[in-house]
Design an enzyme around this catalytic site. Structure first.
Site, PDB file in Angstrom:
ATOM      1  CB  THR A 160      -0.843   0.020   1.258  1.00 28.70           C
ATOM      2  OG1 THR A 160      -0.135   0.339   2.306  1.00 28.70           O
ATOM      3  CG2 THR A 160      -1.842  -1.223   1.266  1.00 28.70           C
ATOM      4  CG  HIS A 161       0.490   4.584   1.449  1.00 21.82           C
ATOM      5  ND1 HIS A 161      -0.131   5.637   1.274  1.00 21.82           N
ATOM      6  CD2 HIS A 161      -0.209   3.734   2.083  1.00 21.82           C
ATOM      7  CE1 HIS A 161      -1.237   5.485   2.047  1.00 21.82           C
ATOM      8  NE2 HIS A 161      -1.268   4.354   2.611  1.00 21.82           N
ATOM      9  CB  SER A 282      19.864  -0.060 -25.279  1.00 18.28           C
ATOM     10  OG  SER A 282      20.797   1.114 -25.841  1.00 18.28           O
ATOM     11  CE  LYS A 288      18.342  -0.078 -19.885  1.00 15.48           C
ATOM     12  NZ  LYS A 288      17.696   1.232 -20.468  1.00 15.48           N
ATOM     13  CD  GLU A 295       9.424   1.418 -21.199  1.00 12.73           C
ATOM     14  OE1 GLU A 295       9.847   2.137 -20.472  1.00 12.73           O
ATOM     15  OE2 GLU A 295       9.799   1.150 -22.156  1.00 12.73           O
ATOM     16  CE1 TYR A 322     -24.808  11.661 -39.593  1.00 13.46           C
ATOM     17  CE2 TYR A 322     -24.951  13.362 -40.958  1.00 13.46           C
ATOM     18  CZ  TYR A 322     -24.063  12.399 -40.628  1.00 13.46           C
ATOM     19  OH  TYR A 322     -22.851  12.281 -40.918  1.00 13.46           O
TER      20      TYR A 322
HETATM   21  N1  ARG Z   1     -20.164   9.287 -43.345  1.00  9.73           N
HETATM   22  C1  ARG Z   1     -21.381   9.764 -42.756  1.00  9.73           C
HETATM   23  C2  ARG Z   1     -21.143   9.480 -41.304  1.00  9.73           C
HETATM   24  O1  ARG Z   1     -20.283   8.721 -41.218  1.00  9.73           O
HETATM   25  C3  ARG Z   1     -22.604   9.021 -43.422  1.00  9.73           C
HETATM   26  C4  ARG Z   1     -23.851   9.537 -43.019  1.00  9.73           C
HETATM   27  C5  ARG Z   1     -23.967  10.601 -43.950  1.00  9.73           C
HETATM   28  N2  ARG Z   1     -25.215  11.386 -43.949  1.00  9.73           N
HETATM   29  C6  ARG Z   1     -25.475  12.500 -44.157  1.00  9.73           C
HETATM   30  N3  ARG Z   1     -26.595  12.931 -44.162  1.00  9.73           N
HETATM   31  N4  ARG Z   1     -24.487  13.254 -44.918  1.00  9.73           N
HETATM   32  O2  ARG Z   1     -21.807   9.969 -40.416  1.00  9.73           O
END
Ligand code: ARG
Length: 499
Positions: A160-161, A282, A288, A295, A322
Site C-alpha cells: 500500500t502506498h 538498446s 539493456k 511501456e 443527424y
Molecule cells: N459518412 C457519414 C457518417 O459517417 C454517413 C452519413 C451521411 N449522412 C448525411 N446526411 N450526410 O456519418
C-alpha cells in the site's frame, strides 16, 4: 438522367463539389471497414422492401444479384471505394445504379437514409469487435489463472502506498487481475446490448410513410430488439460512448499491469524476468533489456481515453437529428479497437513467458516487517491486548529494530525487546508468527490471500469465465444464424431468377 457523375444527391446543385470539398468531407478511409456490413444491411433492407410489396420480386432479384457482385468485386480488388462518392453507402449504391440501371438500383434507397444506414454499419461492426475483444480478455485471464494455479503459495510483498504492507501470494495478485477483467467483460457485454439494437428504419430522422417492417430487419440482422424512436436513434451515439468507456477502463487495467511489469523487472525489484522474445534492447547500451511492450501499452492508453473524450466532446454540442460531426465518431473508435486488440494479442504471451523469482520475492517480504500486523493480531488473540495497544507495542518494536539496523529475523533482539514491554513469546513461537508463509496460510477470510481462498477463487473465476464464453458464443451464433438466413433468402431469390 443524372448529369452528376460525382454525387447521387446532385439534383439541386448546379456544380459538382470542388476537389477541396470532396477531400475534406469524404469518409472513405474509415468506411473501408464497413463495406461488408453495409452490403448485409442493404440486402436485408431490400428483402424487407419486397416482402412489404414496396418493390417487386424482380427488383429484389436484380438488387440482390448486384449486391452479391459488389461484395465479390470488392474482395477481388475489382471494386474500390471512390472518395468522389463521399462514403461507403454512396459507393455501393452507385455501383448498383451503374450496373443494374437506375430502374432497379435506384430503388434500393427507398424508405432509408444514410443516417440510419451508417448506424446499421456501426452497430454490426461494433458487435463483432466487442466479441473479439471479449475473447482476447479470456485468453489474458487464462494466462493469469495459470500463474495463480502455479503460485497460490508463492510469497511476495503486498503493497500500500508502494510500501511493503503485508505478505500476499503471487497467485493472489494474479487472481486480482482476473477479478478485474470480469468487470471489463460485464461492461463490454452491456455495451454489446446497446449495439445489439436495430437502428434501421429510423430513416433520416422521422420514420417513413412506406409500410416498412422493422421487426423483419431486426431479425435478419441478428439484433436483439428494435431501437424504436427514430429521432433518438439518429441523434444517439451513446452505444459508441459506452463501448469507448468500457475500452478505456480495460486499458486502465492493462496499463496498471504494465506499470507493475515495468518495475518488477527493474534491477531494484528483480522479481520478474521477461522472456527475450517479449523485450527490447538498446541501440547504444549493450546490457539493456527493456519492457517496451508494457511501456507501449501504458503509453497507448491515453489514445483510447482520447477517443472517448473526442466523442463526448463531439456529442455535447449537437442538436438532435443527424449532424455531420457524427462522421468523426469512427476513426477514434477504430483506433481504440486496434490498440486494445493489439494489447490483448501480445500481453497473454508476454505473461506466459515471464519468469518469477520466488527467492527474491521471499527475500523482499522478509526484509521489511511485512508481518508486523500478524504479530499485533497475535497479541490480541493470545495476550488479551486491545488491537490499538498491540499496534502501539509492535510499532515501537519496529522502530527500535530500525534504529539498530535490524529486522524481525534478528530473533534474539526481537524477543528481548518484546520482553521489555512485558510480552513473553518464545523465539520458536516468534519464528512462526512472523513467518510470511504462515501469515499467508492464516489469512483465510473470504477473499483473503490464503492459498485455500486463492484456490477457491480460481474455481469461481473459472466458472464465471466459462459463463462469459458461453454468452459470447451465443451472441456469435445469433449473428451467424441471421447472416445465414439472409444468405438463404438471397439464394432462393437468385435461383428463381434463373427459372
Ligand atoms: N459518412 C457519414 C457518417 O459517417 C454517413 C452519413 C451521411 N449522412 C448525411 N446526411 N450526410 O456519418
Amino acid at each position: 438522367m443524372n448529369i452528376f457523375k460525382k454525387n447521387l444527391w446532385g439534383g439541386r446543385f448546379s456544380t459538382n463539389p470542388s476537389t477541396e470539398t470532396i477531400a475534406f468531407t469524404h469518409s472513405i478511409d474509415a468506411d473501408s471497414r464497413l463495406i461488408g456490413y453495409d452490403i448485409w444491411g442493404s440486402q436485408v433492407h431490400a428483402i424487407m422492401l419486397e416482402r412489404q410489396k414496396i418493390i417487386s420480386k424482380t427488383d429484389l432479384r436484380v438488387i440482390l444479384h448486384w449486391l452479391c457482385k459488389v461484395e465479390e468485386d470488392y474482395q477481388n480488388g475489382n471494386f474500390t471505394l471512390d472518395p468522389n462518392k463521399e462514403d461507403v453507402h454512396m459507393n455501393v449504391e452507385s455501383y448498383l445504379i451503374e450496373n443494374a440501371g437506375s430502374e432497379f438500383g435506384g430503388k434500393l434507397h427507398t424508405a432509408r437514409s444514410r443516417n440510419d444506414q451508417v448506424l446499421v454499419d456501426a452497430h454490426l461492426y461494433i458487435r463483432d469487435e466487442i466479441r473479439n475483444i471479449q475473447r482476447g480478455i479470456i485468453t489474458l485471464s487464462d494466462a493469469f489463472l495459470n500463474i495463480a494455479k502455479e503460485h497460490a503459495d508463492t510469497v511476495m510483498p503486498g503493497y500500500t502506498h508502494t510500501q511493503h504492507a503485508q505478505p500476499i501470494s503471487l497467485g493472489f495478485w494474479a487472481t486480482a487481475y482476473v477479478s478485474m477483467f470480469l468487470r471489463d467483460q460485464n461492461r463490454l457485454q452491456a455495451a454489446y446490448s446497446l449495439a445489439n439494437m436495430n437502428p434501421l428504419g429510423a430513416c433520416a430522422l422521422a420514420g417513413t410513410s412506406f409500410p416498412i417492417d422493422r421487426d423483419l430487419t431486426t431479425r435478419l440482422l441478428g439484433f436483439d430488439s428494435t431501437h424504436e424512436h427514430a429521432l433518438d436513434v439518429i441523434s444517439g451515439r451513446d452505444f459508441i460512448a459506452e463501448t469507448l468507456f468500457a475500452l478505456s477502463l480495460l486499458m486502465a487495467n492493462l496499463s496498471r499491469l504494465s506499470e507493475e511489469i515495468i518495475y518488477w523487472t527493474t534491477y531494484e525489484f528483480g522479481i520478474a524476468v521477461l522472456d527475450d522474445a517479449y523485450s527490447s534492447g538498446s541501440s547504444i547500451m549493450p546490457q539493456k533489456k527493456n519492457a517496451d511492450i508494457a511501456e507501449l501499452t501504458r503509453g497507448r492508453t491515453g489514445r483510447v481515453y482520447g477517443a472517448l473524450f473526442d466523442l463526448l466532446t463531439n456529442l455535447k454540442g449537437l442538436p438532435l437529428g443527424y449532424n455531420r460531426d457524427f462522421q468523426e465518431d469512427k476513426p477514434p473508435l477504430w483506433e481504440a479497437f486496434d490498440i486494445v486488440n493489439d494489447c490483448l494479442t501480445v500481453l497473454p504471451q508476454l505473461l506466459r513467458t515471464t519468469k518469477f523469482n520466488k527467492e527474491r520475492m521471499l527475500e523482499l517480504t522478509d526484509a521489511n516487517f511485512a508481518t508486523a500486523t500478524e504479530l499485533a493480531n497475535y497479541l490480541v488473540k493470545e495476550h488479551q491486548r486491545s488491537f490499538r495497544d498491540s499496534h502501539e507495542i509492535v510499532g515501537w518494536l519496529v522502530g527500535e529494530l530500525i534504529k539498530q539496523g535490524k529486522s524481525f529475523l534478528d530473533w534474539d533482539l526481537t524477543h528481548t525487546l518484546l520482553k521489555q514491554k512485558d510480552i513473553h513469546i518464545s523465539i520458536l513461537q516468534l519464528q512462526q508468527i512472523l513467518d510470511a508463509r504462515c501469515a499467508l496460510q492464516n489469512n483465510k477470510s473470504l477473499g483473503g490471500t490464503s492459498p485455500a481462498e486463492v484456490n477457491r477463487m480460481i474455481e469461481t473465476l473459472e466458472r464465471q469465465i466459462n459463463e462469459i464464453a458461453t454468452t459470447i458464443n451465443n451472441c456469435q451464433a445469433q449473428v451467424d444464424n441471421a447472416h445465414n438466413e439472409t444468405l438463404r433468402i438471397i439464394n432462393v431469390s437468385l435461383i428463381n431468377q434463373n427459372k
